[in-house]
Design a protein around this motif. Sequence first.
Motif, mmCIF file in Angstrom:
data_model
loop_
_atom_site.group_PDB
_atom_site.id
_atom_site.type_symbol
_atom_site.label_atom_id
_atom_site.label_comp_id
_atom_site.label_asym_id
_atom_site.label_seq_id
_atom_site.Cartn_x
_atom_site.Cartn_y
_atom_site.Cartn_z
ATOM 1 N N GLN A 3 0.851 -1.186 0.000
ATOM 2 C CA GLN A 3 0.000 0.000 0.000
ATOM 3 C C GLN A 3 0.882 1.230 0.000
ATOM 4 O O GLN A 3 1.836 1.320 0.775
ATOM 5 C CB GLN A 3 -0.970 0.035 1.186
ATOM 6 C CG GLN A 3 -2.251 -0.718 0.883
ATOM 7 C CD GLN A 3 -3.371 -0.444 1.868
ATOM 8 O OE1 GLN A 3 -3.195 -0.614 3.064
ATOM 9 N NE2 GLN A 3 -4.515 -0.043 1.355
ATOM 10 N N SER A 55 5.077 -2.618 2.240
ATOM 11 C CA SER A 55 4.995 -3.794 1.378
ATOM 12 C C SER A 55 5.511 -5.036 2.096
ATOM 13 O O SER A 55 6.350 -4.942 2.981
ATOM 14 C CB SER A 55 5.822 -3.558 0.108
ATOM 15 O OG SER A 55 5.790 -4.699 -0.722
ATOM 16 N N ASP A 70 -2.526 4.510 -3.170
ATOM 17 C CA ASP A 70 -3.711 3.786 -2.694
ATOM 18 C C ASP A 70 -4.554 4.618 -1.737
ATOM 19 O O ASP A 70 -5.773 4.499 -1.717
ATOM 20 C CB ASP A 70 -3.286 2.491 -1.984
ATOM 21 C CG ASP A 70 -2.533 1.566 -2.911
ATOM 22 O OD1 ASP A 70 -3.124 1.147 -3.924
ATOM 23 O OD2 ASP A 70 -1.352 1.267 -2.632
ATOM 24 N N GLY A 91 -8.209 4.205 -5.652
ATOM 25 C CA GLY A 91 -7.665 4.703 -4.391
ATOM 26 C C GLY A 91 -8.703 5.413 -3.537
ATOM 27 O O GLY A 91 -9.775 5.805 -4.009
ATOM 28 N N LEU A 152 -7.077 0.532 5.449
ATOM 29 C CA LEU A 152 -5.641 0.236 5.407
ATOM 30 C C LEU A 152 -5.472 -1.276 5.527
ATOM 31 O O LEU A 152 -5.263 -1.812 6.597
ATOM 32 C CB LEU A 152 -4.921 0.974 6.541
ATOM 33 C CG LEU A 152 -3.404 0.951 6.569
ATOM 34 C CD1 LEU A 152 -2.814 1.565 5.320
ATOM 35 C CD2 LEU A 152 -2.906 1.698 7.788
ATOM 36 N N ARG A 153 -5.584 -1.961 4.403
ATOM 37 C CA ARG A 153 -5.676 -3.429 4.422
ATOM 38 C C ARG A 153 -4.362 -4.124 4.777
ATOM 39 O O ARG A 153 -4.353 -5.278 5.161
ATOM 40 C CB ARG A 153 -6.214 -3.937 3.093
ATOM 41 C CG ARG A 153 -5.326 -3.678 1.912
ATOM 42 C CD ARG A 153 -5.934 -4.094 0.589
ATOM 43 N NE ARG A 153 -4.969 -3.950 -0.467
ATOM 44 C CZ ARG A 153 -4.700 -2.821 -1.097
ATOM 45 N NH1 ARG A 153 -5.358 -1.731 -0.776
ATOM 46 N NH2 ARG A 153 -3.786 -2.771 -2.042
#
Length: 196
Positions: A3, A55, A70, A91, A152-153
């Motif tokens: 993200q 990441s 994103d 996004g 915010l996955r």
Amino acid sequence: MKQDIILAGVGGQGILSIATVIGRAALDQDLYLKQAEVHGMSQRGGDVQSNLRLSSEPICSDLIPKGCCDLIVSLEPMEALRYLPYLAADGWIITNTTPFVNIPNYPEETALRAELQRLPHVIAIDVDAIAKEIRSPRSANMVLLGATASVLRILDPDKLRDGIRKVFARKGEAIVDTNIAAFDAGYAYAKEHLAR
């Protein structure tokens, strides 16, 4: 999984504290992290911006390319719109609705809201009002972080709460608890907003 996040606001609003908490949570979750900040004008109420890249794989650059962001997370609505060229088609914008009027030709508030309403993925939240409701006006940035956690996955909300504990621990338990309460209030607001 990755993200890319742009954090934006005006000097003194707490954008860099949000970046610090996210960074702490990312490291605790064994993620790769790159960050680039612009905060030279922060002492004068100027633009403050941070590129934050998270990441599960190594990251080559600390800058987010246009059209690839994103999340734009902003404590000020005009600052959120300033970075629209960086936002990916799918996004999200998570922004405070309360303007920080620091220039003479600041846009009309109705025009800013209309621009935000045209976008497909927006959580517009009055973080200042929510922070006042929980009797912690200085925690508006943590209200915004809580709202951000809903989309915010890559980071677990509990890791963000742990990040708040670690970042604010030196200020005492009462400050930690206040900031977590602000985070939870923002998270609850966003979850309710997303359910509609």
